[in-house]
Design a protein around this motif. Sequence first.
Motif, mmCIF file in Angstrom:
data_model
loop_
_atom_site.group_PDB
_atom_site.id
_atom_site.type_symbol
_atom_site.label_atom_id
_atom_site.label_comp_id
_atom_site.label_asym_id
_atom_site.label_seq_id
_atom_site.Cartn_x
_atom_site.Cartn_y
_atom_site.Cartn_z
ATOM 1 N N VAL A 1 0.865 -1.179 0.000
ATOM 2 C CA VAL A 1 0.000 0.000 0.000
ATOM 3 C C VAL A 1 0.899 1.225 0.000
ATOM 4 O O VAL A 1 1.747 1.401 0.882
ATOM 5 C CB VAL A 1 -0.919 0.006 1.235
ATOM 6 C CG1 VAL A 1 -1.757 1.277 1.265
ATOM 7 C CG2 VAL A 1 -1.821 -1.228 1.227
ATOM 8 N N GLU B 1 -2.375 5.977 -1.802
ATOM 9 C CA GLU B 1 -3.528 5.176 -1.391
ATOM 10 C C GLU B 1 -3.809 5.374 0.099
ATOM 11 O O GLU B 1 -4.974 5.468 0.516
ATOM 12 C CB GLU B 1 -3.287 3.694 -1.679
ATOM 13 C CG GLU B 1 -4.470 2.816 -1.292
ATOM 14 C CD GLU B 1 -4.214 1.329 -1.472
ATOM 15 O OE1 GLU B 1 -5.091 0.530 -1.096
ATOM 16 O OE2 GLU B 1 -3.140 0.956 -1.985
ATOM 17 N N THR B 2 -2.756 5.474 0.893
ATOM 18 C CA THR B 2 -2.930 5.669 2.330
ATOM 19 C C THR B 2 -3.584 7.006 2.633
ATOM 20 O O THR B 2 -4.519 7.104 3.433
ATOM 21 C CB THR B 2 -1.568 5.581 3.044
ATOM 22 O OG1 THR B 2 -0.996 4.294 2.803
ATOM 23 C CG2 THR B 2 -1.713 5.793 4.546
#
Length: 268
Positions: free
Chosen positions: A210, A214-215
């Motif tokens: 990830v 995206e985080t």
Amino acid sequence: MSVLVVIPARYASTRYPGKPLVALRGPDGEPRSLIRRSWDAAMSVSGVDRVVVATDDERIRSHAEGFGAEVVMTSVECRNGTERCAEVAAALSGHEIIVNLQGDAPLTPAWFVEDLVKGLRAAPDAEIATPVLRCDGATLNALLADRRAGRVGGTTAVFGAGGRGLYFSKEVIPYTGQSHAEDAQTPVFHHVGVYAYRPEALAAYPSWDVGPLETLEGLEQLRFLENGRHVLCVEVQAKGRKFWELNNPEDVPRIEAILAEDAHPNRA
């Protein structure tokens, strides 16, 4: 060549726990759950060989099987709907395209998915495709109102030549100012929460870390961009229909009002 539609649904939503089982009233006053209405939307799509609900929750499984849906149980370790779809695709192999029709998008018209599959088939270099809908002023104003109120509402998308995705955000991008006539056409595109994947790209997805984007955004499709994959944005047409996803409790009356405008919101 076959198309599999997967409807990922989880009970433990951070923003809205139990969301798939929330009842939405239609034009006849009959309450149907969010997951049931999303299933109805998927079943109205032509050219689809199989539709399954993917969940890790027994309450959702029992409810979905109760209205006739096929259910595939998936791991509680799945971090998002794409990872859940990858698990289903591995168990039900042999499909040319796997569609992720997220369980919070019951207003998705059939032609959005049909145009999406057609667009991916026509773009051999693309590994994933997702629909985008040009915002009119009313939709853009609603997105901006959500952000001013501190709510995470719809997602917007920007893309380059040939529809190649550049970025997706829960902020409203690109910047356009703060006031728009309701019927104005704007340069902002509302991202529709549906994806069509080629099997190879979907199988690779869970193995990637990830990334920071995206985080920060909480948007699963950014993992494809952060790994240099070709994401195709397919512009779809509203044809007079309104589109909105159920992201927050405040969205329930908005979606019910849209349902009330048309007795068959998923039919062309």
